[in-house]
Scaffold this motif. Structure first.
Motif, PDB file in Angstrom:
ATOM      1  N   ILE A  43       0.800  -0.852   0.274  1.00  0.00           N
ATOM      2  CA  ILE A  43      -0.318   0.010   0.023  1.00  0.00           C
ATOM      3  C   ILE A  43       1.036   1.213  -0.247  1.00  0.00           C
ATOM      4  O   ILE A  43       0.481   2.496  -0.522  1.00  0.00           O
ATOM      5  N   SER A  44       2.279   0.794   0.746  1.00  0.00           N
ATOM      6  CA  SER A  44       2.566   2.461   1.218  1.00  0.00           C
ATOM      7  C   SER A  44       3.571   2.457  -0.192  1.00  0.00           C
ATOM      8  O   SER A  44       3.582   3.888  -0.943  1.00  0.00           O
ATOM      9  N   LEU A  45       3.812   1.404  -1.054  1.00  0.00           N
ATOM     10  CA  LEU A  45       3.936   1.683  -2.293  1.00  0.00           C
ATOM     11  C   LEU A  45       3.557   2.258  -3.343  1.00  0.00           C
ATOM     12  O   LEU A  45       4.342   3.307  -4.433  1.00  0.00           O
ATOM     13  N   ALA A  46       2.070   1.800  -3.340  1.00  0.00           N
ATOM     14  CA  ALA A  46       1.589   2.501  -4.299  1.00  0.00           C
ATOM     15  C   ALA A  46       1.029   3.687  -4.127  1.00  0.00           C
ATOM     16  O   ALA A  46       0.873   4.704  -5.217  1.00  0.00           O
ATOM     17  N   THR A  47       1.159   4.012  -3.328  1.00  0.00           N
ATOM     18  CA  THR A  47       0.242   5.852  -2.473  1.00  0.00           C
ATOM     19  C   THR A  47       1.809   5.686  -3.096  1.00  0.00           C
ATOM     20  O   THR A  47       1.996   6.907  -3.591  1.00  0.00           O
ATOM     21  N   SER A  48       3.616   5.458  -2.930  1.00  0.00           N
ATOM     22  CA  SER A  48       4.060   6.570  -3.202  1.00  0.00           C
ATOM     23  C   SER A  48       4.799   6.429  -4.574  1.00  0.00           C
ATOM     24  O   SER A  48       5.255   7.677  -5.279  1.00  0.00           O
ATOM     25  N   LEU A 100      -2.737   7.901 -16.599  1.00  0.00           N
ATOM     26  CA  LEU A 100      -1.999   6.801 -17.277  1.00  0.00           C
ATOM     27  C   LEU A 100      -0.100   6.289 -16.791  1.00  0.00           C
ATOM     28  O   LEU A 100       0.270   4.797 -16.937  1.00  0.00           O
ATOM     29  N   PHE A 101       0.061   6.956 -16.508  1.00  0.00           N
ATOM     30  CA  PHE A 101       1.173   6.498 -15.045  1.00  0.00           C
ATOM     31  C   PHE A 101       0.783   4.851 -14.486  1.00  0.00           C
ATOM     32  O   PHE A 101       1.388   4.223 -14.661  1.00  0.00           O
ATOM     33  N   LEU A 102      -0.329   5.336 -13.765  1.00  0.00           N
ATOM     34  CA  LEU A 102      -0.454   4.729 -12.110  1.00  0.00           C
ATOM     35  C   LEU A 102      -0.758   3.050 -13.700  1.00  0.00           C
ATOM     36  O   LEU A 102      -0.452   2.165 -13.404  1.00  0.00           O
ATOM     37  N   LEU A 103      -1.462   3.314 -14.488  1.00  0.00           N
ATOM     38  CA  LEU A 103      -1.473   2.322 -15.527  1.00  0.00           C
ATOM     39  C   LEU A 103      -0.512   0.836 -16.156  1.00  0.00           C
ATOM     40  O   LEU A 103      -0.350   0.460 -16.443  1.00  0.00           O
ATOM     41  N   THR A 116       7.003 -10.785  -5.644  1.00  0.00           N
ATOM     42  CA  THR A 116       7.000 -11.648  -5.513  1.00  0.00           C
ATOM     43  C   THR A 116       5.082 -11.691  -6.783  1.00  0.00           C
ATOM     44  O   THR A 116       4.700 -10.582  -6.930  1.00  0.00           O
ATOM     45  N   ALA A 117       5.341 -12.773  -7.304  1.00  0.00           N
ATOM     46  CA  ALA A 117       3.983 -12.415  -8.597  1.00  0.00           C
ATOM     47  C   ALA A 117       2.419 -11.844  -8.214  1.00  0.00           C
ATOM     48  O   ALA A 117       1.374 -11.089  -8.165  1.00  0.00           O
ATOM     49  N   GLU A 118       2.159 -12.282  -6.511  1.00  0.00           N
ATOM     50  CA  GLU A 118       0.981 -12.486  -5.854  1.00  0.00           C
ATOM     51  C   GLU A 118       1.285 -10.974  -5.439  1.00  0.00           C
ATOM     52  O   GLU A 118       0.497 -10.191  -4.806  1.00  0.00           O
ATOM     53  N   ASN A 119       2.244 -10.637  -5.206  1.00  0.00           N
ATOM     54  CA  ASN A 119       1.961  -9.063  -4.686  1.00  0.00           C
ATOM     55  C   ASN A 119       2.140  -7.725  -5.897  1.00  0.00           C
ATOM     56  O   ASN A 119       1.545  -6.566  -5.430  1.00  0.00           O
ATOM     57  N   PHE A 120       2.651  -8.280  -6.649  1.00  0.00           N
ATOM     58  CA  PHE A 120       2.250  -7.831  -7.270  1.00  0.00           C
ATOM     59  C   PHE A 120       1.015  -7.733  -7.428  1.00  0.00           C
ATOM     60  O   PHE A 120       0.607  -6.526  -8.584  1.00  0.00           O
ATOM     61  N   LEU A 121       0.366  -8.413  -8.243  1.00  0.00           N
ATOM     62  CA  LEU A 121      -1.307  -8.687  -8.508  1.00  0.00           C
ATOM     63  C   LEU A 121      -1.830  -7.480  -7.486  1.00  0.00           C
ATOM     64  O   LEU A 121      -2.777  -7.121  -8.015  1.00  0.00           O
ATOM     65  N   LEU A 122      -1.866  -7.650  -6.084  1.00  0.00           N
ATOM     66  CA  LEU A 122      -1.473  -6.949  -5.532  1.00  0.00           C
ATOM     67  C   LEU A 122      -1.736  -5.079  -5.599  1.00  0.00           C
ATOM     68  O   LEU A 122      -2.774  -4.640  -6.114  1.00  0.00           O
ATOM     69  N   LEU A 123      -0.889  -4.868  -6.066  1.00  0.00           N
ATOM     70  CA  LEU A 123       0.208  -3.818  -6.237  1.00  0.00           C
ATOM     71  C   LEU A 123      -0.785  -3.613  -7.025  1.00  0.00           C
ATOM     72  O   LEU A 123      -1.530  -2.331  -7.589  1.00  0.00           O
ATOM     73  N   ARG A 124      -1.333  -4.301  -8.240  1.00  0.00           N
ATOM     74  CA  ARG A 124      -1.185  -4.367  -9.881  1.00  0.00           C
ATOM     75  C   ARG A 124      -3.228  -3.686  -8.898  1.00  0.00           C
ATOM     76  O   ARG A 124      -3.928  -2.668 -10.302  1.00  0.00           O
ATOM     77  N   LYS A 125      -2.938  -4.107  -8.629  1.00  0.00           N
ATOM     78  CA  LYS A 125      -5.593  -3.564  -8.071  1.00  0.00           C
ATOM     79  C   LYS A 125      -5.176  -2.530  -7.699  1.00  0.00           C
ATOM     80  O   LYS A 125      -6.342  -1.879  -7.783  1.00  0.00           O
ATOM     81  N   LEU A 126      -4.922  -2.559  -6.415  1.00  0.00           N
ATOM     82  CA  LEU A 126      -4.662  -1.012  -5.807  1.00  0.00           C
ATOM     83  C   LEU A 126      -4.196   0.416  -6.916  1.00  0.00           C
ATOM     84  O   LEU A 126      -4.272   1.494  -6.896  1.00  0.00           O
ATOM     85  N   LEU A 127      -3.109   0.326  -7.740  1.00  0.00           N
ATOM     86  CA  LEU A 127      -2.418   1.510  -8.567  1.00  0.00           C
ATOM     87  C   LEU A 127      -3.956   0.898  -9.657  1.00  0.00           C
ATOM     88  O   LEU A 127      -4.439   2.719 -10.327  1.00  0.00           O
ATOM     89  N   ILE A 128      -5.070   0.901 -10.322  1.00  0.00           N
ATOM     90  CA  ILE A 128      -6.016   0.531 -10.785  1.00  0.00           C
ATOM     91  C   ILE A 128      -6.797   0.822 -10.552  1.00  0.00           C
ATOM     92  O   ILE A 128      -8.018   1.936 -10.741  1.00  0.00           O
TER      93      ILE A 128
END
Length: 161
Positions: A43-48, A100-103, A116-128
């Protein structure tokens, strides 16, 4: 009249900052305990990642407030309207760039971040999810500028609270 304005603005600003600090002080440990280290970090990475786009504002906020205030002081509503419209267009374009940057980060960020693949999927959802709110957030800036220029700072702080 001016001292009443400054008192309200100071009180509202202090109240908004105090409440924000208290919410952060009490919510961070709860979030950390509830989410765990990894999810809290994502979550911190997504907000950053989202915060990087704020650099593109280039201080327009301060300049727009100054020019809106000057136009109001001279009673030039045409100039005030032109500044407000320009600010809306600028912040709208900035919101689109932010989306566009977030996408881009959501779809190609796995090449940048060591997750990890699982953590990146969570980051992807947060960014979207952030994409849905960023344009509204950026388009609220011209209204904030107008309120500050018209010496309605207290209203902006009441909205923050």
């Amino acid at each position: 009249m001016a001292s009443n304005y400054y008192y309200k603005a100071f009180s509202a600003n202090f109240g908004a900052r105090f409440i924000g600090a208290m919410v952060n002080f009490f919510s961070m440990p709860l979030l950390l305990r509830y989410l765990g280290d990894t999810n809290f970090g994502i979550i911190s990475l997504a907000t950053s990642v989202n915060a990087y786009v704020c650099i593109l504002e280039l201080g327009l906020n301060t300049g727009a407030i100054k020019f809106l205030s000057d136009a109001d002081k001279h009673g030039d509503w045409r100039q005030s309207n032109a500044i407000f419209q320009s600010s809306c267009i600028f912040y709208g374009m900035l919101g689109i760039v932010n989306i566009l940057f977030l996408l881009a980060m959501a779809y190609w960020g796995d090449r940048i971040f060591s997750l990890t693949a699982e953590n990146f999927l969570l980051l992807r959802k947060l960014l979207i999810i952030m994409c849905f709110f960023t344009l509204v957030n950026w388009l609220s800036h011209p209204f904030y500028q107008w309120l500050v220029a018209m010496e309605k700072i207290a209203y902006t702080k009441y909205i923050e609270i």
